[in-house]
Enzyme design. Sequence first.
Site, PDB file in Angstrom:
ATOM      1  CG  HIS A 109      -1.715  -1.233   1.412  1.00  0.00           C
ATOM      2  ND1 HIS A 109      -2.958  -1.460   0.868  1.00  0.00           N
ATOM      3  CD2 HIS A 109      -1.387  -2.369   2.078  1.00  0.00           C
ATOM      4  CE1 HIS A 109      -3.369  -2.679   1.209  1.00  0.00           C
ATOM      5  NE2 HIS A 109      -2.427  -3.258   1.935  1.00  0.00           N
ATOM      6  CB  SER A 136      12.010  22.819 -15.009  1.00  0.00           C
ATOM      7  OG  SER A 136      11.207  23.971 -15.051  1.00  0.00           O
ATOM      8  CE  LYS A 178      10.825  19.567 -10.753  1.00  0.00           C
ATOM      9  NZ  LYS A 178       9.540  19.909 -11.376  1.00  0.00           N
ATOM     10  CD  GLU A 193       7.695  12.368 -15.185  1.00  0.00           C
ATOM     11  OE1 GLU A 193       6.666  13.011 -14.993  1.00  0.00           O
ATOM     12  OE2 GLU A 193       8.820  12.904 -15.274  1.00  0.00           O
TER      13      GLU A 193
END
Length: 454
Positions: A155, A276, A282, A289
């Site tokens: 979980h 970024s 970043k 992804e």
Amino acid sequence: MKLWKGRFSKEATSSSNEFNASIPFDQRMYEEDITGSIAHAKMLGKQGIISEEESELIIKTLKEILADLDAGKIDFTVENEDIHMGIETILTERIGQTGKKLHTARSRNDQVAVDFRLVLRKETAEVDEKLAELLKTLKELAEKHQETVMPGYTHLQRAQPVTLAYHMLAYYQMFARDKERFADCQKRTNRLPLGSGALAGTTYNTDRQFLADELGFDSILPNGMDAVADRDFAIEFLSCCSICIMHLTRFCEELINWSSVEFGFIEIDDAYSTGSSIMPQKKNPDMAELIRGKSGRVYGDLMALLTVCKGLPLAYNKDLQEDKEPVFDAVDTLKASLGIFTEMISTMKVKEETMAKAAKYGYMNATDAADYLVGKGIPFRDCHEIIGNMVLYAINKGVALDDLTMEEFKSFSDAFDEDIYEAIDIVNCIKGKKSEGSTSFESVKKQLSQLASE
Ligand code: ARG
């Protein structure tokens, strides 16, 4: 001019030509189409359906066309409709009447089916190679991180301590099964449809076993109607691709989590990260992804082909021309994803200390504390409750179970002794696992050694 022009009194419009054509995407199969045609021409010659000289001339010219195609010297147009007619047209342009004999005892329906199966055979071999690379990398990571302790989750909550090696070997097993699945699918793909004609067989004395041997097929599809009509092998292949990329997405999701400041378990190499345009600090895990995102198109490709085939009456229908793009898209996506993924995990930095620290907190030794009491003769359900109370107490106090004093332990149960500290030491929690296939150091070693002998 169309090769099937005989029955027609009117030319197709340019829009209908364009709509009907598969050549923009099926020219990818030119090599397989020529390989199939060479085997067919050989068989026609051997069986005396065409003369040996005609057969030899066709084969020689097809080889020249293949070389020209490899060299990028031939451009097809939608007028050619598909790769089968495209190549036959060039053949006939080059050797005239003899070229027109190649299509004896054959239909585009068995021709396209054989081409497609040959393409999938080649693609399966490439996927297999990429999976082998990934497995090798996972094994190396597991070997290296046998002592790297980290939290195991259920979980997404800290559950029990494990080693990174154990976690990597879990993925090893998944990708090993994927590899097996592709190999199994290959067994059903590698069967010969050629020689089935349009649907009912042909009137010639062909030799399909010869074709199967020439083209390296394991067997002959026993029913010609099935051979030209079904694309189950491609659906199965897409399903293998979907399952495999699904496994990749789970791993990617973990890498995305692990590379966040919140986890801090790994750092993805700069070469596989992006920045970024606005936030200078970043460093984003874009590759992971993207792989996660690309699963969408692979599942879509599977759904597309299932839907194309749904409800189709036997035998061949033009709907089946829609089989190629989803398969090409899925396999290209999967191969690219596997490649970049393997590079990414073989270059990532593992932050062992952060992992070990995370494994220390989160009461992941609670199960082992309960097992300790079981060892003292208390029924497991009661132990569970006692330790639950202790965890609550420790949470309120802001300490780990190991930080509680002997007095505090005793206040929850008389059964506790000094040896509890050793029993709930995180490394001992790992060592203490005895079941086969567990995270214990010994079991992981055994799992690793079993891979070596595979
Ligand atoms: N381009 C077609 C396909 O991809 C080849 C088979 C065409 N056969 C036919 N009878 N129209 O399926």
